[in-house]
Design an enzyme around this catalytic site. Sequence first.
Site, PDB file in Angstrom:
ATOM      1  N   LYS A 101      22.359  -5.136  95.170  1.00  0.00           N
ATOM      2  CA  LYS A 101      22.753  -4.292  94.035  1.00  0.00           C
ATOM      3  C   LYS A 101      24.271  -4.185  94.015  1.00  0.00           C
ATOM      4  O   LYS A 101      24.896  -3.911  95.044  1.00  0.00           O
ATOM      5  CB  LYS A 101      22.129  -2.910  94.175  1.00  0.00           C
ATOM      6  N   ASP A 160      19.518   4.971  95.287  1.00  0.00           N
ATOM      7  CA  ASP A 160      19.574   3.609  94.753  1.00  0.00           C
ATOM      8  C   ASP A 160      18.204   2.945  94.641  1.00  0.00           C
ATOM      9  O   ASP A 160      18.100   1.850  94.088  1.00  0.00           O
ATOM     10  CB  ASP A 160      20.476   2.723  95.626  1.00  0.00           C
TER      11      ASP A 160
END
Length: 278
Positions: free
Chosen positions: A9, A128
């Site tokens: 990410k 996240d």
Amino acid sequence: MTEAFARAKINLTLHVTGQRPDGYHLLDSLVVFADVGDRVRAEPAEALSLAITGPQAANLPVADDNLVLRAARTLGGQGARLTLEKHLPVASGIGGGSADAAAALVALARLWQVPLPDPAAVLKLGADVPVCLEGRAVRMAGVGEILTPLAAPLPEAWLVLANPGVSVPTPPVFKALARRDNPPMPDDLPGWPTVESLAALLATQRNDLEPPAIALAPEIARTRAALAAQPGCLLARMSGSGATCFGLFAAEEAARAAAEAIGTQHPGWWVAPARMVG
């Protein structure tokens, strides 16, 4: 056996816009993914277990609080033999643990033929994890639970990821923030027909965690500078809370050449070229 890919990410921007009474920080972030990452495999078994393999396995000992095991428990008490093939650096700002948790949820939901957990349960695993489960370019807000798809597709682009071999725990970085009420990104994010136009917009935005992270780990500044110095690099910035930095490139050839050059100059660093996934 089932398998899921845990893509890295990347926070192209990361604005810290406030802090809730419970201590959680409010964020405004443009998040994409890179086509490099870990893999999670799930096989039928009577008990739940985890083995970690891969080039980064030595940096992540198996522990009961590993996010992969915690993710498995949110789906129920069934058994499975899990294998995490670890390629991404640990505590590096590119969502490795969160991506692994999301991949474990996907692999186990297939293996056990159960639905994925509700968003609230996913968020409890980490800020996240929801965006990693989403797995596409979004604007992430709130404490990580507000995910808004982009109005237009991102242009084709390449990234070079570089980590100087320094683990940066997230809490000290947030604690060292000079202020927590920074301005968000513009309300409307236009489409970007070219990588150059995307880089121009990103240059007007920030990662608010970059200054405190650099104060804690000066190697981050050197990593960012090494990326920025490469031919074809349109923008270099830290991702997440560090220490991984990314360079944005328009061409695959330039990205691969940059990764090779940085790897040669800094043999102790983790360096990877990757296609940006939007």
